[in-house]
Design a protein around this motif. Structure first.
Motif, PDB file in Angstrom:
ATOM      1  N   LEU A 193      25.603   0.753 -11.533  1.00  0.00           N
ATOM      2  CA  LEU A 193      24.593  -0.294 -11.492  1.00  0.00           C
ATOM      3  C   LEU A 193      25.179  -1.563 -10.881  1.00  0.00           C
ATOM      4  CD1 LEU A 193      22.831   0.066 -14.965  1.00  0.00           C
ATOM      5  CD2 LEU A 193      22.069   0.917 -12.736  1.00  0.00           C
ATOM      6  N   ALA A 194      24.429  -2.155  -9.967  1.00  0.00           N
ATOM      7  CA  ALA A 194      24.858  -3.385  -9.311  1.00  0.00           C
ATOM      8  C   ALA A 194      23.709  -4.381  -9.347  1.00  0.00           C
ATOM      9  CB  ALA A 194      25.283  -3.102  -7.875  1.00  0.00           C
ATOM     10  N   PHE A 195      24.034  -5.653  -9.542  1.00  0.00           N
ATOM     11  CA  PHE A 195      23.022  -6.694  -9.709  1.00  0.00           C
ATOM     12  C   PHE A 195      23.314  -7.836  -8.745  1.00  0.00           C
ATOM     13  CE2 PHE A 195      23.593  -4.390 -13.636  1.00  0.00           C
ATOM     14  CZ  PHE A 195      22.294  -4.055 -13.993  1.00  0.00           C
ATOM     15  N   PHE A 196      22.229  -8.367  -8.137  1.00  0.00           N
ATOM     16  CA  PHE A 196      22.401  -9.370  -7.092  1.00  0.00           C
ATOM     17  C   PHE A 196      21.353 -10.470  -7.225  1.00  0.00           C
ATOM     18  CE2 PHE A 196      24.021  -5.369  -5.418  1.00  0.00           C
ATOM     19  CZ  PHE A 196      25.288  -5.752  -4.990  1.00  0.00           C
ATOM     20  N   LYS A 197      21.721 -11.645  -6.734  1.00  0.00           N
ATOM     21  CA  LYS A 197      20.792 -12.764  -6.667  1.00  0.00           C
ATOM     22  C   LYS A 197      19.593 -12.372  -5.805  1.00  0.00           C
ATOM     23  CE  LYS A 197      20.465 -17.573  -5.022  1.00  0.00           C
ATOM     24  NZ  LYS A 197      19.868 -18.126  -6.256  1.00  0.00           N
ATOM     25  N   VAL A 198      18.395 -12.679  -6.275  1.00  0.00           N
ATOM     26  CA  VAL A 198      17.177 -12.280  -5.569  1.00  0.00           C
ATOM     27  C   VAL A 198      16.918 -13.221  -4.397  1.00  0.00           C
ATOM     28  CG1 VAL A 198      14.698 -11.894  -5.772  1.00  0.00           C
ATOM     29  CG2 VAL A 198      16.209 -11.290  -7.678  1.00  0.00           C
ATOM     30  N   GLN A 199      16.769 -12.625  -3.211  1.00  0.00           N
ATOM     31  CA  GLN A 199      16.467 -13.384  -2.000  1.00  0.00           C
ATOM     32  C   GLN A 199      15.045 -13.139  -1.503  1.00  0.00           C
ATOM     33  OE1 GLN A 199      19.710 -13.205   1.061  1.00  0.00           O
ATOM     34  NE2 GLN A 199      20.686 -11.782  -0.370  1.00  0.00           N
ATOM     35  N   THR A 200      14.547 -11.916  -1.690  1.00  0.00           N
ATOM     36  CA  THR A 200      13.237 -11.540  -1.148  1.00  0.00           C
ATOM     37  C   THR A 200      12.521 -10.594  -2.099  1.00  0.00           C
ATOM     38  OG1 THR A 200      14.342  -9.775   0.082  1.00  0.00           O
ATOM     39  CG2 THR A 200      13.850 -11.790   1.304  1.00  0.00           C
ATOM     40  N   LEU A 201      11.195 -10.556  -1.952  1.00  0.00           N
ATOM     41  CA  LEU A 201      10.331  -9.628  -2.688  1.00  0.00           C
ATOM     42  C   LEU A 201       9.538  -8.833  -1.651  1.00  0.00           C
ATOM     43  CD1 LEU A 201       8.909 -12.206  -5.280  1.00  0.00           C
ATOM     44  CD2 LEU A 201      10.988 -10.815  -5.514  1.00  0.00           C
ATOM     45  N   THR A 202       9.609  -7.495  -1.722  1.00  0.00           N
ATOM     46  CA  THR A 202       9.016  -6.651  -0.685  1.00  0.00           C
ATOM     47  C   THR A 202       7.922  -5.769  -1.255  1.00  0.00           C
ATOM     48  OG1 THR A 202      11.063  -6.628   0.599  1.00  0.00           O
ATOM     49  CG2 THR A 202       9.492  -4.853   1.030  1.00  0.00           C
ATOM     50  N   VAL A 203       6.756  -5.789  -0.587  1.00  0.00           N
ATOM     51  CA  VAL A 203       5.596  -5.000  -1.003  1.00  0.00           C
ATOM     52  C   VAL A 203       5.544  -3.707  -0.187  1.00  0.00           C
ATOM     53  CG1 VAL A 203       3.069  -4.966  -1.170  1.00  0.00           C
ATOM     54  CG2 VAL A 203       4.339  -7.086  -1.642  1.00  0.00           C
ATOM     55  N   VAL A 248      14.332  -0.115   1.011  1.00  0.00           N
ATOM     56  CA  VAL A 248      14.417  -0.453   2.435  1.00  0.00           C
ATOM     57  C   VAL A 248      15.827  -0.080   2.889  1.00  0.00           C
ATOM     58  CG1 VAL A 248      14.298  -2.236   4.202  1.00  0.00           C
ATOM     59  CG2 VAL A 248      12.753  -2.347   2.240  1.00  0.00           C
ATOM     60  N   GLY A 249      15.961   0.978   3.659  1.00  0.00           N
ATOM     61  CA  GLY A 249      17.281   1.470   4.018  1.00  0.00           C
ATOM     62  C   GLY A 249      18.174   0.396   4.613  1.00  0.00           C
ATOM     63  N   GLY A 250      19.275   0.078   3.941  1.00  0.00           N
ATOM     64  CA  GLY A 250      20.234  -0.899   4.423  1.00  0.00           C
ATOM     65  C   GLY A 250      19.959  -2.337   4.023  1.00  0.00           C
ATOM     66  N   PHE A 251      18.811  -2.589   3.373  1.00  0.00           N
ATOM     67  CA  PHE A 251      18.422  -3.977   3.073  1.00  0.00           C
ATOM     68  C   PHE A 251      17.872  -4.079   1.644  1.00  0.00           C
ATOM     69  CE2 PHE A 251      18.348  -3.419   7.595  1.00  0.00           C
ATOM     70  CZ  PHE A 251      18.870  -4.595   8.102  1.00  0.00           C
ATOM     71  N   THR A 303       9.840 -14.699   2.624  1.00  0.00           N
ATOM     72  CA  THR A 303      10.417 -14.492   1.300  1.00  0.00           C
ATOM     73  C   THR A 303       9.632 -13.438   0.524  1.00  0.00           C
ATOM     74  OG1 THR A 303      11.194 -16.776   1.305  1.00  0.00           O
ATOM     75  CG2 THR A 303      11.097 -15.661  -0.832  1.00  0.00           C
ATOM     76  N   ILE A 304       8.307 -13.490   0.578  1.00  0.00           N
ATOM     77  CA  ILE A 304       7.460 -12.389   0.104  1.00  0.00           C
ATOM     78  C   ILE A 304       7.034 -11.627   1.339  1.00  0.00           C
ATOM     79  CG2 ILE A 304       5.290 -11.751  -0.988  1.00  0.00           C
ATOM     80  CD1 ILE A 304       5.587 -14.106  -2.839  1.00  0.00           C
ATOM     81  N   THR A 305       7.503 -10.413   1.464  1.00  0.00           N
ATOM     82  CA  THR A 305       7.367  -9.696   2.721  1.00  0.00           C
ATOM     83  C   THR A 305       6.869  -8.275   2.477  1.00  0.00           C
ATOM     84  OG1 THR A 305       8.536  -9.260   4.791  1.00  0.00           O
ATOM     85  CG2 THR A 305       9.769  -8.877   2.754  1.00  0.00           C
ATOM     86  N   THR A 306       6.843  -7.475   3.533  1.00  0.00           N
ATOM     87  CA  THR A 306       6.430  -6.080   3.430  1.00  0.00           C
ATOM     88  C   THR A 306       7.483  -5.199   4.089  1.00  0.00           C
ATOM     89  OG1 THR A 306       5.235  -5.854   5.534  1.00  0.00           O
ATOM     90  CG2 THR A 306       4.029  -6.837   3.671  1.00  0.00           C
ATOM     91  N   HIS A 307       7.372  -3.919   3.831  1.00  0.00           N
ATOM     92  CA  HIS A 307       8.351  -2.968   4.355  1.00  0.00           C
ATOM     93  C   HIS A 307       8.419  -3.034   5.887  1.00  0.00           C
ATOM     94  CE1 HIS A 307      10.071   1.398   3.886  1.00  0.00           C
ATOM     95  NE2 HIS A 307      10.872   0.609   4.551  1.00  0.00           N
ATOM     96  N   GLN A 308       7.264  -3.034   6.547  1.00  0.00           N
ATOM     97  CA  GLN A 308       7.289  -2.996   8.010  1.00  0.00           C
ATOM     98  C   GLN A 308       7.885  -4.265   8.609  1.00  0.00           C
ATOM     99  OE1 GLN A 308       3.256  -3.794  10.101  1.00  0.00           O
ATOM    100  NE2 GLN A 308       2.713  -2.652   8.246  1.00  0.00           N
ATOM    101  N   ASP A 309       7.813  -5.383   7.893  1.00  0.00           N
ATOM    102  CA  ASP A 309       8.398  -6.625   8.405  1.00  0.00           C
ATOM    103  C   ASP A 309       9.918  -6.538   8.526  1.00  0.00           C
ATOM    104  OD1 ASP A 309       6.055  -8.167   8.773  1.00  0.00           O
ATOM    105  OD2 ASP A 309       5.926  -8.475   6.607  1.00  0.00           O
ATOM    106  N   THR A 320       8.222   1.677  10.209  1.00  0.00           N
ATOM    107  CA  THR A 320       7.262   2.199   9.243  1.00  0.00           C
ATOM    108  C   THR A 320       5.977   1.395   9.347  1.00  0.00           C
ATOM    109  OG1 THR A 320       6.822   2.579   6.883  1.00  0.00           O
ATOM    110  CG2 THR A 320       8.188   0.689   7.434  1.00  0.00           C
ATOM    111  N   LEU A 321       4.856   1.998   8.935  1.00  0.00           N
ATOM    112  CA  LEU A 321       3.583   1.291   8.839  1.00  0.00           C
ATOM    113  C   LEU A 321       3.317   0.794   7.425  1.00  0.00           C
ATOM    114  CD1 LEU A 321       1.353   3.602  11.068  1.00  0.00           C
ATOM    115  CD2 LEU A 321       2.380   1.401  11.680  1.00  0.00           C
ATOM    116  N   CYS A 322       4.219   1.062   6.504  1.00  0.00           N
ATOM    117  CA  CYS A 322       4.091   0.613   5.116  1.00  0.00           C
ATOM    118  C   CYS A 322       4.032  -0.920   5.075  1.00  0.00           C
ATOM    119  CB  CYS A 322       5.293   1.131   4.331  1.00  0.00           C
ATOM    120  SG  CYS A 322       5.434   0.548   2.640  1.00  0.00           S
TER     121      CYS A 322
END
Length: 376
Positions: free
Chosen positions: A176-186, A262-265, A325-331, A342-344
């Motif tokens: 388990l790894a925990f990190f400061k939150v930078q973004t929220l992805t829908v 999100v692969g890699g992010f 900061t509030i983003t989506t997968h395709q962004d 992706t079109l997600c």
């Protein structure tokens, strides 16, 4: 300021006015406390031939398919049209997104794929032997005023088999790894076929990602169904609060458990998955209400500006992206092609995001701030 205890228990007594668009979600059918949770059954079919009808080895609720150009299924109504697999390709940090599709398949008698090297895993999340008993459904335990607080299913309530997170020798598959939150992805889950039982579907997503794709857990931190119910996603720690770990960061803000959406992010990026395919129809009003509440609570708790742009840096790999900061997968793919195309979350949800951000910003100002002590 609210104590950590208030975060754990929820601020149900607070009189906080909500925008009309965030009126309390309609009650959903309760998950029966004490209901049996079945063992998930699976059959790994490996690489299957193209253009040949295949009889499943077990009664199906899902097919997990990788590499198919198209898939069709036969039900009692006969062969259904060929469909291009759709979904939400996730992945760990340090790895590319995995375009494996989870197809709801209840009632499927046979299936057929087109493509070379197509691999299939057959899954049944409903008919296996009883494994445990479901915990009760509650209200979201994240200091949200009761009049807007969505129904919530913990991992124990939706029936997560925690053994998926461990190797046969008992060691954890992931640290388990925990990190400061930078973004929220829908996200959306993106399945083409309708889902009759969202709880069983969440178990299907969990099996597909934790076991078939070897993520070691479900990739999202939270999920939301069409009735607005919120599901705990990736395991964070034993307490009742999802997403966050047992201790805050140096700035005393909560740290989020790492996911695989999100692969890699992923590190510092919280993933919220809306169950459904929003290419042709938008989410329900109940689902959107819960999404806004979740985003507002997360933004307020982590002191993110819902209307801002973030210079994201992955603290594990150093990968960068300039992104809402509030983003989506395709962004993420637009911001850095390494994230994978992706079109997600779908053509009918994506255009709603500017209004969602505005509503979230308004609501976040109304929610109480939270501080987290350095120890439990």
């Amino acid at each position: 300021m609210i104590s950590r205890r208030s975060l754990l228990q929820g601020a149900t007594g607070l009189a906080v006015a909500a925008p009309l668009s965030l009126a309390a979600a309609r009650p959903a059918a309760a998950a029966a406390a004490g209901a049996s949770v079945p063992t998930t059954l699976s059959a790994r079919r490996g690489v299957v031939p193209s253009g040949v009808p295949i009889a499943p080895e077990l009664s199906l609720t899902h097919l997990s398919v990788a590499g198919a150009a198209s898939v069709r299924v036969r039900t009692r109504a006969g062969w259904q049209p060929w469909r291009t697999p759709s979904g939400c390709p996730g992945g760990r940090d340090g790895a590319a997104a995995q375009p494996r599709t989870l197809i709801p398949a209840a009632g499927v008698l046979d299936y057929e794929v087109r493509g070379d090297g197509v691999s299939v895993v057959e899954i049944n999340t409903m008919d296996g032997p009883k494994r445990t008993v479901a915990a009760p459904q509650t209200r979201l335990p994240m200091a949200v005023p009761r009049q807007m607080c969505p129904q919530y299913l913990s991992r124990a309530a939706w029936g997560a088999d925690e053994s998926y997170r461990f190797n046969p020798d008992g060691t954890p598959k992931l640290t388990l790894a925990f990190f400061k939150v930078q973004t929220l992805t829908v996200h959306h889950s993106g399945e083409d076929a309708p889902v009759a039982d969202p709880i069983a579907h969440v178990r299907g997503i969990y099996y597909a990602q934790a076991v078939t794709q070897d993520f070691g857990d479900i990739g999202y931190q939270l999920l939301i169904d069409a009735d607005g119910r919120v599901y705990e996603g990736a395991y964070s720690d034993p307490d009742t609060v999802p997403v966050f770990g047992p201790a805050p960061g140096a700035d005393r803000l909560p740290l989020a458990v790492n996911g695989a959406h999100v692969g890699g992010f992923n590190a510092g990026n919280v993933g919220i998955c809306m169950l459904g395919n929003f290419m042709k129809a938008p989410p329900t009003a109940a689902a959107l209400r819960s999404l806004k509440v979740i985003l507002a609570r997360l933004a307020a708790t982590t002191e993110l500006d819902p209307l801002a742009t973030t210079e994201y840096v992955n603290p594990i790999s150093g990968k960068k992206a300039t992104i809402a900061t509030i983003t989506t997968h395709q962004d993420w793919h637009r911001a850095n092609p390494d994230a994978g195309a992706t079109l997600c979350p779908g053509d009918q949800l994506y255009p709603l995001m500017p209004a969602i951000r505005k509503d979230v910003a308004d609501l976040a100002k109304r929610l109480p701030p939270i501080t987290v002590p350095t120890g439990r």
